[in-house]
Design a protein around this motif. Structure first.
Motif, PDB file in Angstrom:
ATOM      1  N   ALA A   1       1.665  14.342   6.519  1.00 26.85           N
ATOM      2  CA  ALA A   1       0.552  13.901   5.674  1.00 26.85           C
ATOM      3  C   ALA A   1      -0.710  14.666   6.049  1.00 26.85           C
ATOM      4  N   ILE A   2      -1.435  15.084   5.044  1.00 25.16           N
ATOM      5  CA  ILE A   2      -2.649  15.863   5.276  1.00 25.16           C
ATOM      6  C   ILE A   2      -3.817  14.963   5.668  1.00 25.16           C
TER       7      ILE A   2
ATOM      8  N   ILE B   1       2.435  22.263  -0.533  1.00 23.74           N
ATOM      9  CA  ILE B   1       1.740  20.972  -0.532  1.00 23.74           C
ATOM     10  C   ILE B   1       2.142  20.231  -1.803  1.00 23.74           C
ATOM     11  N   ILE B   2       2.612  19.004  -1.610  1.00 23.28           N
ATOM     12  CA  ILE B   2       3.023  18.132  -2.702  1.00 23.28           C
ATOM     13  C   ILE B   2       2.367  16.770  -2.483  1.00 23.28           C
ATOM     14  N   VAL B   3       2.654  15.826  -3.352  1.00 27.91           N
ATOM     15  CA  VAL B   3       2.062  14.495  -3.210  1.00 27.91           C
ATOM     16  C   VAL B   3       3.152  13.452  -3.030  1.00 27.91           C
ATOM     17  N   HIS B   4       2.990  12.649  -1.994  1.00 27.06           N
ATOM     18  CA  HIS B   4       3.853  11.495  -1.767  1.00 27.06           C
ATOM     19  C   HIS B   4       3.154  10.305  -2.417  1.00 27.06           C
ATOM     20  N   PRO B   5       3.875   9.455  -3.154  1.00 25.62           N
ATOM     21  CA  PRO B   5       3.205   8.379  -3.895  1.00 25.62           C
ATOM     22  C   PRO B   5       2.452   7.366  -3.029  1.00 25.62           C
ATOM     23  N   PHE B   6       2.801   7.229  -1.767  1.00 23.81           N
ATOM     24  CA  PHE B   6       2.138   6.236  -0.916  1.00 23.81           C
ATOM     25  C   PHE B   6       1.281   6.855   0.175  1.00 23.81           C
ATOM     26  N   HIS B   7       1.472   8.143   0.452  1.00 25.14           N
ATOM     27  CA  HIS B   7       0.764   8.777   1.559  1.00 25.14           C
ATOM     28  C   HIS B   7      -0.141   9.916   1.116  1.00 25.14           C
ATOM     29  N   GLY B   8      -0.225  10.166  -0.178  1.00 17.80           N
ATOM     30  CA  GLY B   8      -1.097  11.211  -0.690  1.00 17.80           C
ATOM     31  C   GLY B   8      -0.538  12.598  -0.440  1.00 17.80           C
TER      32      GLY B   8
ATOM     33  N   ASN C   1      -0.411  -4.003  -6.761  1.00 16.21           N
ATOM     34  CA  ASN C   1       0.710  -3.640  -7.636  1.00 16.21           C
ATOM     35  C   ASN C   1       0.480  -2.283  -8.287  1.00 16.21           C
ATOM     36  N   ARG C   2      -0.735  -2.022  -8.692  1.00 14.29           N
ATOM     37  CA  ARG C   2      -1.058  -0.738  -9.315  1.00 14.29           C
ATOM     38  C   ARG C   2      -0.883   0.406  -8.310  1.00 14.29           C
ATOM     39  N   ILE C   3      -1.383   0.220  -7.104  1.00 13.34           N
ATOM     40  CA  ILE C   3      -1.257   1.259  -6.083  1.00 13.34           C
ATOM     41  C   ILE C   3       0.211   1.497  -5.735  1.00 13.34           C
ATOM     42  N   ALA C   4       1.007   0.436  -5.695  1.00  8.98           N
ATOM     43  CA  ALA C   4       2.420   0.546  -5.330  1.00  8.98           C
ATOM     44  C   ALA C   4       3.226   1.380  -6.320  1.00  8.98           C
ATOM     45  N   THR C   5       2.722   1.568  -7.541  1.00 11.78           N
ATOM     46  CA  THR C   5       3.453   2.397  -8.507  1.00 11.78           C
ATOM     47  C   THR C   5       3.469   3.856  -8.091  1.00 11.78           C
ATOM     48  N   GLY C   6       2.482   4.263  -7.296  1.00  7.97           N
ATOM     49  CA  GLY C   6       2.390   5.663  -6.907  1.00  7.97           C
ATOM     50  C   GLY C   6       1.813   6.556  -7.989  1.00  7.97           C
ATOM     51  N   GLU C   7       1.423   5.983  -9.109  1.00  7.12           N
ATOM     52  CA  GLU C   7       0.890   6.760 -10.233  1.00  7.12           C
ATOM     53  C   GLU C   7      -0.604   7.023 -10.030  1.00  7.12           C
ATOM     54  N   ILE C   8      -1.015   8.264 -10.210  1.00  5.34           N
ATOM     55  CA  ILE C   8      -2.405   8.629  -9.952  1.00  5.34           C
ATOM     56  C   ILE C   8      -3.368   7.923 -10.897  1.00  5.34           C
ATOM     57  N   HIS C   9      -2.970   7.676 -12.142  1.00  7.77           N
ATOM     58  CA  HIS C   9      -3.880   6.979 -13.055  1.00  7.77           C
ATOM     59  C   HIS C   9      -4.111   5.531 -12.621  1.00  7.77           C
ATOM     60  N   GLU C  10      -3.168   4.948 -11.894  1.00  7.03           N
ATOM     61  CA  GLU C  10      -3.375   3.596 -11.365  1.00  7.03           C
ATOM     62  C   GLU C  10      -4.356   3.621 -10.197  1.00  7.03           C
TER      63      GLU C  10
END
Length: 166
Positions: free
Chosen positions: A39-40, A8-15, A94-103
Motif C-alpha cells: 500500500a502506498i 500501481i493499481i487500486v485495491h478497493p479497501f486499501h487505496g 456500506n458505501r465505502i465497503a463497495t470499493g467504488e470510487i464514486h461511493e
C-alpha cells in the motif's frame, strides 16, 4: 487486466498499491500466481491470488478525465443524509465497503459539508480514511503531491455550503 511488477493499481479497501512481486506459490499442491502488493498510503503488505483480482476489485488508477468527472461529483449538490447518527454511519460504511470510487466521493462530500468533525470522532475517522485513499489516487492520476490533491478535494467538496435537508 494484465499486471506487471512495479505497476500501481487500486485495491478497493486499501487505496493505491504497488505490485512488488508476481510469484507462484504452492497451495494444496497446486501452483497459484499471487500479486504481492504494498500500500502506498499505509504501512501494509497484501498478497492476492491473481485469478481473484477482478473479484476482489483490483483496478487501474483512474485517468485525468475521470478525476475531472469525480471532481464534478464532489461539487454537485448534497443529496442529504439521515439526521440519525447510527443510520448515517451505517450508510457511509456500506458505501465505502463497495470499493467504488464514486461511493468514496459521496462519503467525502456529505461528511465534509455536514460541518467540522473532531479527528477522533467516528465521522472524522471515516472522512480522514476516505479522503486519504481518494487523495492518494488523485495525486497519482494528476501527477501532483498528496497535499495538493487533498486541497483540490476539499475545495470541490466545500463548493456548496448548505446541504439539502434530509
Amino acid at each position: 487486466m494484465p499486471f506487471t511488477e512495479g505497476q500501481i493499481i487500486v485495491h478497493p479497501f486499501h487505496g493505491p498499491v504497488r505490485i512488488k512481486k508476481i510469484r507462484d506459490r504452492k497451495v494444496k499442491g497446486a501452483a497459484i500466481t499471487y500479486l504481492d502488493l504494498v500500500a502506498i498510503e499505509h504501512d501494509l503488505s497484501i498478497s492476492v491470488p491473481q485469478e481473484k483480482a477482478e473479484e476482489i476489485g483490483l483496478r487501474a488508477i483512474i485517468t485525468r478525465e475521470r478525476v475531472e468527472e469525480l471532481m464534478d461529483m464532489l461539487r454537485a449538490p448534497s443529496e442529504g443524509v439521515s439526521a440519525k447518527w447510527a443510520q448515517r454511519m451505517k450508510d457511509f460504511n456500506n458505501r465505502i465497503a463497495t470499493g467504488e470510487i464514486h461511493e468514496l466521493i459521496f462519503v467525502v462530500r456529505e461528511i465534509t459539508r455536514s460541518g467540522p468533525k473532531t479527528p477522533a470522532s467516528a465521522e472524522g475517522t471515516l472522512l480522514r480514511n476516505a479522503r486519504t485513499d481518494l487523495a492518494g489516487e488523485f495525486a497519482i492520476a494528476l501527477g501532483v503531491d498528496r497535499a495538493e490533491a487533498e486541497r483540490l478535494i476539499d475545495e470541490a467538496a466545500g463548493a456548496e455550503m448548505e446541504p439539502v435537508a434530509a
